[in-house]
Motif scaffolding. Structure first.
Motif, short mmCIF file in Angstrom:
data_model
loop_
_atom_site.label_atom_id
_atom_site.label_comp_id
_atom_site.label_asym_id
_atom_site.label_seq_id
_atom_site.Cartn_x
_atom_site.Cartn_y
_atom_site.Cartn_z
N ALA A 34 4.74 -1.44 -3.78
CA ALA A 34 3.82 -2.33 -3.06
C ALA A 34 2.39 -2.23 -3.62
N LEU A 35 2.11 -1.20 -4.41
CA LEU A 35 0.76 -1.01 -4.95
C LEU A 35 0.59 -1.56 -6.36
N VAL A 36 1.57 -2.29 -6.87
CA VAL A 36 1.48 -2.87 -8.21
C VAL A 36 0.23 -3.74 -8.30
N GLY A 37 -0.60 -3.46 -9.32
CA GLY A 37 -1.81 -4.24 -9.57
C GLY A 37 -3.02 -3.84 -8.75
N LYS A 38 -2.88 -2.89 -7.84
CA LYS A 38 -4.01 -2.46 -7.00
C LYS A 38 -4.73 -1.29 -7.66
N PRO A 39 -6.05 -1.20 -7.49
CA PRO A 39 -6.78 -0.06 -8.07
C PRO A 39 -6.43 1.24 -7.34
N LEU A 40 -6.13 2.26 -8.12
CA LEU A 40 -5.76 3.56 -7.57
C LEU A 40 -6.62 4.65 -8.20
N GLU A 41 -6.72 5.78 -7.52
CA GLU A 41 -7.40 6.94 -8.06
C GLU A 41 -6.36 7.99 -8.40
N LEU A 42 -6.53 8.66 -9.53
CA LEU A 42 -5.63 9.72 -9.95
C LEU A 42 -6.36 11.05 -9.90
N ARG A 43 -5.74 12.04 -9.31
CA ARG A 43 -6.26 13.41 -9.33
C ARG A 43 -5.31 14.21 -10.22
N ILE A 44 -5.83 14.65 -11.36
CA ILE A 44 -4.99 15.28 -12.37
C ILE A 44 -5.40 16.74 -12.51
N THR A 45 -4.44 17.63 -12.28
CA THR A 45 -4.67 19.06 -12.49
C THR A 45 -3.76 19.52 -13.63
N ALA A 46 -3.79 20.78 -13.93
CA ALA A 46 -2.94 21.31 -15.00
C ALA A 46 -1.46 21.17 -14.64
N ALA A 47 -1.13 21.15 -13.36
CA ALA A 47 0.28 21.13 -12.96
C ALA A 47 0.74 19.84 -12.30
N THR A 48 -0.18 19.04 -11.73
CA THR A 48 0.25 17.87 -10.98
C THR A 48 -0.59 16.62 -11.29
N VAL A 49 0.01 15.49 -10.98
CA VAL A 49 -0.69 14.20 -10.98
C VAL A 49 -0.52 13.64 -9.57
N GLU A 50 -1.63 13.49 -8.87
CA GLU A 50 -1.61 12.93 -7.53
C GLU A 50 -2.22 11.54 -7.59
N VAL A 51 -1.62 10.60 -6.88
CA VAL A 51 -2.08 9.22 -6.87
C VAL A 51 -2.61 8.92 -5.47
N MET A 52 -3.86 8.39 -5.42
CA MET A 52 -4.50 8.08 -4.15
C MET A 52 -4.77 6.60 -4.06
N HIS A 53 -4.60 6.06 -2.85
CA HIS A 53 -4.97 4.68 -2.57
C HIS A 53 -5.83 4.68 -1.33
N LYS A 54 -7.08 4.25 -1.47
CA LYS A 54 -8.05 4.24 -0.38
C LYS A 54 -8.17 5.61 0.26
N GLY A 55 -8.22 6.65 -0.58
CA GLY A 55 -8.41 8.01 -0.10
C GLY A 55 -7.18 8.71 0.43
N LYS A 56 -6.04 8.02 0.47
CA LYS A 56 -4.81 8.61 0.99
C LYS A 56 -3.83 8.85 -0.16
N ARG A 57 -3.23 10.02 -0.19
CA ARG A 57 -2.27 10.32 -1.25
C ARG A 57 -0.98 9.54 -1.02
N VAL A 58 -0.57 8.79 -2.08
CA VAL A 58 0.64 7.97 -1.98
C VAL A 58 1.75 8.47 -2.91
N ALA A 59 1.41 9.36 -3.85
CA ALA A 59 2.42 9.90 -4.75
C ALA A 59 1.93 11.21 -5.35
N SER A 60 2.87 12.08 -5.67
CA SER A 60 2.56 13.34 -6.34
C SER A 60 3.72 13.67 -7.28
N HIS A 61 3.36 14.00 -8.52
CA HIS A 61 4.37 14.31 -9.54
C HIS A 61 3.99 15.59 -10.28
N PRO A 62 4.98 16.38 -10.71
CA PRO A 62 4.65 17.46 -11.64
C PRO A 62 4.12 16.83 -12.93
#
Length: 192
Positions: A34-62
């Motif tokens: 549902a977020l295709v084409g919407k601006p998102l923020e990524l929080r990238i650490t050494a171990a994870t990639v977290e995806v945020m939409h409007k300040g709320k985490r919507v996905a987390s991946h190793p």
């Protein structure tokens, strides 16, 4: 004192493509379709990639895993309703209109991945090449990539850019003519 150690994180902006993935360092991570084409923020650490939409985490991946794609099944749309016009059949029909070699390249892009949707980016890239270059040239470039067993978008784009598709199959560019005349360039006769 905090109980956990400080964890360095890098923040980036991203927009997922029609395949509902965002790119980070040549790897792709899924987000809810549902977020295709919407601006998102990524929080990238050494171990994870977290995806945020409007300040709320919507996905987390190793961050580091096997393969180029990290796709969560929950992110995939039912029957891909969000982008039903983009389907493997549509890409295959489009490629078949250009020629059999282009169809074979597209087929490989869709079949050599865990999900056909992972090949959509490469297929869209080929579609853009068909707009920039003549269909005959694209078919010739696809034929050449199949001959060298490198049926990838980057190979095809390179062949078209260098004009190798316009040479007869099996003939390569003679780089000897491209060398400048200079006293330090010995040439082939020096080694006989």
């Amino acid at each position: 004192m905090p109980q956990d150690d400080y964890e360095y994180a890098e923040w980036r902006q991203a927009k997922p493509g029609i395949d509902y993935h965002v790119a980070v360092d040549k790897r792709f991570y899924s987000v809810p379709h549902a977020l295709v084409g919407k601006p998102l923020e990524l929080r990238i650490t050494a171990a994870t990639v977290e995806v945020m939409h409007k300040g709320k985490r919507v996905a987390s991946h190793p961050r580091h895993g096997s393969g180029r794609f990290s796709t969560l099944t929950a992110h995939m749309p039912k029957s891909h309703r969000a982008h039903r016009e983009w389907s493997p059949g549509r890409f295959l029909n489009w490629a078949a209109d250009i020629g059999p070699c282009t169809a074979q390249v597209v087929k490989q892009q869709l079949e050599n991945r865990p999900h056909p949707e992972h090949g959509y980016r490469a297929c869209l890239g080929l579609l853009n090449l068909a707009k920039r270059y003549d269909r005959t040239r694209l078919e010739a470039a696809c034929e050449r990539t199949l001959m060298i067993r490198s049926a990838r978008y980057h190979s095809i784009a390179s062949i078209l850019k260098q004009g190798l598709d316009q040479l007869p199959p099996g003939e390569e560019v003679d780089t000897q003519e491209e060398l400048p005349l200079h006293g330090n360039v010995r040439g082939a006769d020096y080694y006989h």
